[in-house]
Design a protein around this motif. Structure first.
Motif, mmCIF file in Angstrom:
data_model
loop_
_atom_site.group_PDB
_atom_site.id
_atom_site.type_symbol
_atom_site.label_atom_id
_atom_site.label_comp_id
_atom_site.label_asym_id
_atom_site.label_seq_id
_atom_site.Cartn_x
_atom_site.Cartn_y
_atom_site.Cartn_z
ATOM 1 N N SER A 122 0.840 -1.190 0.000
ATOM 2 C CA SER A 122 0.000 0.000 0.000
ATOM 3 C C SER A 122 0.876 1.241 0.000
ATOM 4 C CB SER A 122 -0.918 0.007 1.225
ATOM 5 O OG SER A 122 -0.150 0.207 2.408
ATOM 6 N N LEU A 123 0.311 2.357 -0.441
ATOM 7 C CA LEU A 123 1.067 3.610 -0.492
ATOM 8 C C LEU A 123 1.639 3.955 0.868
ATOM 9 C CD1 LEU A 123 2.000 6.239 -1.786
ATOM 10 C CD2 LEU A 123 -0.298 7.168 -1.396
ATOM 11 N N ARG A 124 0.837 3.850 1.910
ATOM 12 C CA ARG A 124 1.305 4.204 3.253
ATOM 13 C C ARG A 124 2.432 3.288 3.704
ATOM 14 N NH1 ARG A 124 -3.066 4.748 7.980
ATOM 15 N NH2 ARG A 124 -3.637 6.483 6.615
ATOM 16 N N GLU A 125 2.271 1.988 3.478
ATOM 17 C CA GLU A 125 3.301 1.033 3.891
ATOM 18 C C GLU A 125 4.586 1.227 3.100
ATOM 19 O OE1 GLU A 125 3.886 -3.818 4.445
ATOM 20 O OE2 GLU A 125 2.120 -3.017 3.428
ATOM 21 N N ALA A 126 4.479 1.425 1.785
ATOM 22 C CA ALA A 126 5.661 1.606 0.945
ATOM 23 C C ALA A 126 6.406 2.878 1.313
ATOM 24 C CB ALA A 126 5.259 1.636 -0.530
ATOM 25 N N LYS A 127 5.669 3.948 1.596
ATOM 26 C CA LYS A 127 6.297 5.210 1.993
ATOM 27 C C LYS A 127 7.081 5.024 3.288
ATOM 28 C CE LYS A 127 5.126 10.077 2.882
ATOM 29 N NZ LYS A 127 5.547 10.206 4.272
ATOM 30 N N SER A 128 6.508 4.319 4.237
ATOM 31 C CA SER A 128 7.189 4.062 5.512
ATOM 32 C C SER A 128 8.450 3.232 5.304
ATOM 33 C CB SER A 128 6.230 3.346 6.476
ATOM 34 O OG SER A 128 6.886 3.035 7.685
ATOM 35 N N ILE A 129 8.386 2.261 4.396
ATOM 36 C CA ILE A 129 9.542 1.388 4.149
ATOM 37 C C ILE A 129 10.696 2.172 3.541
ATOM 38 C CG2 ILE A 129 10.387 -0.540 2.758
ATOM 39 C CD1 ILE A 129 7.644 -1.849 3.098
ATOM 40 N N ILE A 130 10.422 2.959 2.500
ATOM 41 C CA ILE A 130 11.535 3.670 1.856
ATOM 42 C C ILE A 130 12.119 4.736 2.780
ATOM 43 C CG2 ILE A 130 10.619 3.218 -0.459
ATOM 44 C CD1 ILE A 130 9.879 6.219 -0.584
ATOM 45 N N GLU A 131 11.298 5.336 3.619
ATOM 46 C CA GLU A 131 11.817 6.324 4.564
ATOM 47 C C GLU A 131 12.736 5.676 5.585
ATOM 48 O OE1 GLU A 131 8.392 8.300 6.113
ATOM 49 O OE2 GLU A 131 8.255 9.714 4.426
ATOM 50 N N SER A 132 12.465 4.424 5.950
ATOM 51 C CA SER A 132 13.347 3.722 6.881
ATOM 52 C C SER A 132 14.700 3.423 6.248
ATOM 53 C CB SER A 132 12.691 2.417 7.355
ATOM 54 O OG SER A 132 12.635 1.453 6.306
ATOM 55 N N TYR A 133 14.771 3.475 4.920
ATOM 56 C CA TYR A 133 16.031 3.282 4.194
ATOM 57 C C TYR A 133 16.696 4.621 3.877
ATOM 58 C CZ TYR A 133 15.437 -1.734 3.370
ATOM 59 O OH TYR A 133 15.334 -3.103 3.522
ATOM 60 N N GLY A 134 16.136 5.707 4.369
ATOM 61 C CA GLY A 134 16.715 7.019 4.111
ATOM 62 C C GLY A 134 16.347 7.591 2.757
ATOM 63 N N LEU A 135 15.259 7.109 2.159
ATOM 64 C CA LEU A 135 14.791 7.609 0.865
ATOM 65 C C LEU A 135 13.532 8.448 1.073
ATOM 66 C CD1 LEU A 135 15.215 4.270 -1.114
ATOM 67 C CD2 LEU A 135 16.795 6.207 -1.082
ATOM 68 N N LYS A 136 13.177 9.222 0.042
ATOM 69 C CA LYS A 136 12.011 10.086 0.132
ATOM 70 C C LYS A 136 11.039 9.796 -0.999
ATOM 71 C CE LYS A 136 14.569 13.863 2.304
ATOM 72 N NZ LYS A 136 14.915 15.313 2.219
ATOM 73 N N LEU A 137 9.774 10.046 -0.719
ATOM 74 C CA LEU A 137 8.740 9.841 -1.738
ATOM 75 C C LEU A 137 8.675 11.054 -2.639
ATOM 76 C CD1 LEU A 137 6.386 8.261 -2.942
ATOM 77 C CD2 LEU A 137 4.897 9.306 -1.216
ATOM 78 N N GLY A 138 8.740 10.817 -3.957
ATOM 79 C CA GLY A 138 8.617 11.880 -4.940
ATOM 80 C C GLY A 138 7.184 11.987 -5.431
ATOM 81 N N ASP A 139 6.994 11.953 -6.750
ATOM 82 C CA ASP A 139 5.655 12.072 -7.327
ATOM 83 C C ASP A 139 4.912 10.744 -7.254
ATOM 84 O OD1 ASP A 139 6.183 14.706 -7.990
ATOM 85 O OD2 ASP A 139 7.027 14.160 -9.932
ATOM 86 N N THR A 140 3.598 10.830 -7.296
ATOM 87 C CA THR A 140 2.758 9.642 -7.408
ATOM 88 C C THR A 140 1.859 9.807 -8.620
ATOM 89 O OG1 THR A 140 1.102 10.598 -5.907
ATOM 90 C CG2 THR A 140 2.771 9.158 -4.930
ATOM 91 N N THR A 141 1.819 8.779 -9.456
ATOM 92 C CA THR A 141 0.933 8.772 -10.622
ATOM 93 C C THR A 141 0.108 7.493 -10.573
ATOM 94 O OG1 THR A 141 2.665 7.741 -11.977
ATOM 95 C CG2 THR A 141 2.493 10.147 -12.050
#
Length: 255
Positions: A122-141
């Motif tokens: 899910s968007l929320r879960e994926a966003k949390s996962i990448i942030e734990s790796y030090g990454l940021k969410l960009g655009d969503t399409t």
């Protein structure tokens, strides 16, 4: 026993007692001042505040105070490189001469991280996962899919990135999400006679996409080339197609 009692009353005994007491206190004072000298009691300085200084300035200040130093590094995206971000001991801590001060500086190169597996999360879960790796969410399409707000693809620099691939920490990653309407059908438009730009506009309105584009004959002006055939065809047997279906086009400059 009587002789011992008489001895206790003599001046010689009193002198010996006084001498022993003086010797004891004398040794005690010598030990105290010797220890004070050895440990340089009361001598030292307060650690200066080095946070926010360039590493060269911090080193110069420490060397001027007779303090040693060791340097470690971290990466903080929003701070300039070569700046002291932390120190140990803290500023204004009282230390002895020649004490080692541990400095942490911000490095100028982001370390690489391996991209996690977020497909079908899910968007929320994926966003949390990448942030734990030090990454940021960009655009969503969004693109047609039966699932709503589920990650179908991850993009970095416009290119799809797969689990395990390396990218710099702090990078922005874009998500392609399902729109939850993949099972719906729309009417297939007739694109014959349209230019490619007109076809794109028509397909976008119908929530369809362009598939393969081919050209027939000598093409002298691609902007004015018109569609002479499409697949699927808007025939009686194919009136509606699923949202997101790619439409293959053939264009020509022939009248």
């Amino acid at each position: 026993m009587g002789n011992f009692t008489e001895y206790l009353k003599t001046k010689s005994f009193r002198r010996n007692i006084i001498a022993a007491i003086c010797t004891f206190f004398g040794l005690l004072l010598i030990a105290f001042f010797s220890l004070r000298y050895y440990t340089k009691h009361g001598e030292g300085l307060n650690v200066p505040n080095l946070k926010g200084l360039k590493i060269e300035d911090a080193i110069s200040k420490l060397e001027g105070l007779g303090l040693r130093y060791e340097i470690d590094s971290v990466y903080i995206q929003d701070q300039p490189p070569g700046i002291v971000t932390d120190q140990d001991p803290d500023p204004e801590t009282f230390v002895k001469d020649n004490r080692t001060i541990y400095l942490t500086i911000n490095t100028n190169q982001a370390p690489n991280v391996r991209f996690p597996d977020i497909e079908m999360k899910s968007l929320r879960e994926a966003k949390s996962i990448i942030e734990s790796y030090g990454l940021k969410l960009g655009d969503t399409t969004y693109k047609p899919d039966v699932a709503r707000d589920v990650v179908l693809e991850a993009l970095f620099g416009g290119q799809q990135i797969r689990p395990g691939e390396s990218l710099p920490k702090g990078s922005r990653v874009s998500f392609v999400l399902g729109d939850g309407r993949g099972s719906e059908e729309v009417e297939l438009p007739n694109l014959t006679g349209l230019t490619i730009d007109e076809a794109k506009f028509s397909l976008k309105g119908a929530m369809l996409t362009i598939g393969t584009i081919t050209y027939e004959g000598d093409i002298t002006d691609t902007a004015n080339a018109v569609i002479i055939s499409q697949y699927p065809l808007p025939a009686d047997s194919v009136i509606k197609v699923r949202i997101g279906t790619p439409i293959n086009l053939t264009l020509s400059n022939k009248p």
